[in-house]
Design a protein around this motif. Sequence first.
Motif, short mmCIF file in Angstrom:
data_model
loop_
_atom_site.label_atom_id
_atom_site.label_comp_id
_atom_site.label_asym_id
_atom_site.label_seq_id
_atom_site.Cartn_x
_atom_site.Cartn_y
_atom_site.Cartn_z
N MET A 74 0.91 -1.14 -0.01
CA MET A 74 -0.04 0.00 0.10
C MET A 74 0.89 1.23 -0.12
O MET A 74 1.37 1.82 0.85
CB MET A 74 -0.94 -0.19 1.20
N VAL A 75 1.13 1.86 -1.34
CA VAL A 75 1.91 3.03 -1.36
C VAL A 75 1.05 4.09 -1.81
O VAL A 75 0.40 3.99 -2.84
CB VAL A 75 2.95 2.84 -2.34
N ALA A 101 0.05 0.53 -13.60
CA ALA A 101 -0.75 0.50 -12.41
C ALA A 101 -2.02 0.86 -12.59
O ALA A 101 -3.09 0.11 -12.70
CB ALA A 101 -0.25 1.23 -11.18
N ALA A 102 -2.43 1.82 -13.22
CA ALA A 102 -3.64 2.76 -13.59
C ALA A 102 -3.77 3.76 -14.63
O ALA A 102 -2.76 4.55 -14.75
CB ALA A 102 -4.42 3.12 -12.36
N VAL A 103 -4.83 3.80 -15.19
CA VAL A 103 -4.94 4.82 -16.15
C VAL A 103 -6.32 5.78 -15.95
O VAL A 103 -7.30 5.01 -15.50
CB VAL A 103 -5.06 4.35 -17.63
N PHE A 104 -6.03 7.05 -15.69
CA PHE A 104 -7.51 7.67 -15.45
C PHE A 104 -7.87 8.74 -16.62
O PHE A 104 -6.88 9.31 -17.11
CB PHE A 104 -7.19 8.34 -14.26
N THR A 110 -13.20 17.87 -14.02
CA THR A 110 -12.76 16.97 -12.95
C THR A 110 -11.03 17.70 -12.84
O THR A 110 -10.49 17.73 -13.62
CB THR A 110 -12.64 15.59 -13.34
N LEU A 111 -10.58 17.97 -11.52
CA LEU A 111 -9.47 18.54 -11.27
C LEU A 111 -8.24 17.48 -11.66
O LEU A 111 -8.31 16.43 -11.24
CB LEU A 111 -9.62 19.03 -9.79
N GLN A 113 -6.06 16.32 -10.33
CA GLN A 113 -5.13 15.90 -8.96
C GLN A 113 -5.89 14.73 -8.56
O GLN A 113 -7.11 14.64 -8.21
CB GLN A 113 -5.56 17.17 -8.01
N LEU A 114 -5.09 13.59 -8.30
CA LEU A 114 -5.67 12.50 -7.89
C LEU A 114 -4.92 11.77 -6.98
O LEU A 114 -3.54 11.86 -7.07
CB LEU A 114 -5.76 11.59 -9.21
N GLN A 115 -5.53 11.03 -6.02
CA GLN A 115 -4.83 10.33 -5.17
C GLN A 115 -5.20 8.86 -4.99
O GLN A 115 -6.39 8.34 -4.87
CB GLN A 115 -4.90 10.97 -3.68
N THR A 116 -4.13 7.77 -4.84
CA THR A 116 -4.62 6.58 -4.83
C THR A 116 -3.48 5.73 -4.09
O THR A 116 -2.50 6.37 -3.77
CB THR A 116 -4.74 5.86 -6.21
N ARG A 117 -3.77 4.22 -4.23
CA ARG A 117 -2.69 3.53 -3.60
C ARG A 117 -2.36 2.48 -4.36
O ARG A 117 -3.11 1.75 -4.87
CB ARG A 117 -3.18 2.99 -2.10
N ILE A 118 -0.98 2.04 -4.38
CA ILE A 118 -0.33 1.25 -5.45
C ILE A 118 0.27 0.07 -4.81
O ILE A 118 0.77 0.47 -3.48
CB ILE A 118 0.28 1.73 -6.84
#
Lengths: 151, 103
Positions: A74-75, A101-104, A110-111, A113-118
């Motif tokens: 969990m980073v 890991a991910a594509v958004f 939508t701003l 600015q994104l936070q997630t955990r990888i």
Amino acid sequence: MDRSRRSALKAGGRIGLLAWLTAAGVLPVSAATVAPVFSIKGVDAVMQALGAGGARESEAVDILAAEIVENGAMVSVEVNSRLPGTRQMALLVDENPTTLAAVFALPEGTLPQLQTRIKMAQTSHVIAVVEAEGGFYLAKREIKIVQGGCG
Amino acid sequence: MTEPTRIRATVTAGVTQVRLMAAHPMETGRRRSPEGALVAAHHITDLTVLHEARVVLQARFGPSVSRDPYLVFSFVGGAPGETVSVSWRDNRGEQRSDTATIR
């Protein structure tokens, strides 16, 4: 995997990430199917597949994360872009078995600015690829991992 | 069986912040069970967030996203009482949608 799906995704890579996402979104998901771009290894190859082969490093893209993380399972990672017209963000981990890991896709309003955990298997560079006005940009940041978390 | 996605959406000065956590094991397909057998890949591939009927975020995940995927992002607009919904599907074709009210 059937041929039309494969070629549709290949074509998607050439005409840009947004089109690729749209195309992929309408394809049926069958059991155990993973989109090919997620099975590509290596940052350069994934960037090519995303249509971001010519991405330039930009100081207007920030990756916010701890320098050292105890548990790679969990980073927490935040990506910020100050580039006008930011509409796509992708997160890549150089040393992971699965590079992408991910594509958004960020619709207007939508701003950027994104936070997630990888998950991170080991100490690695994390790369944020941003599509904005004028093309693709990237930022890089090394995150040190004490204990890898790719199971 | 799938578990509900936890969604919190709050509006401040015309910007709605969404925090969500989707309950999912996000198995990479490389982990071994205590008995030594490989645990099959099982992870979310697509996740979409709607404000009322409008898409505000579309995500595609590989297995490198952590267990119980967590996202924080914001969009312009939204008002208390309006809805934010989160839908996902995984590589086994399982799907789930949950809705929360903006506060």
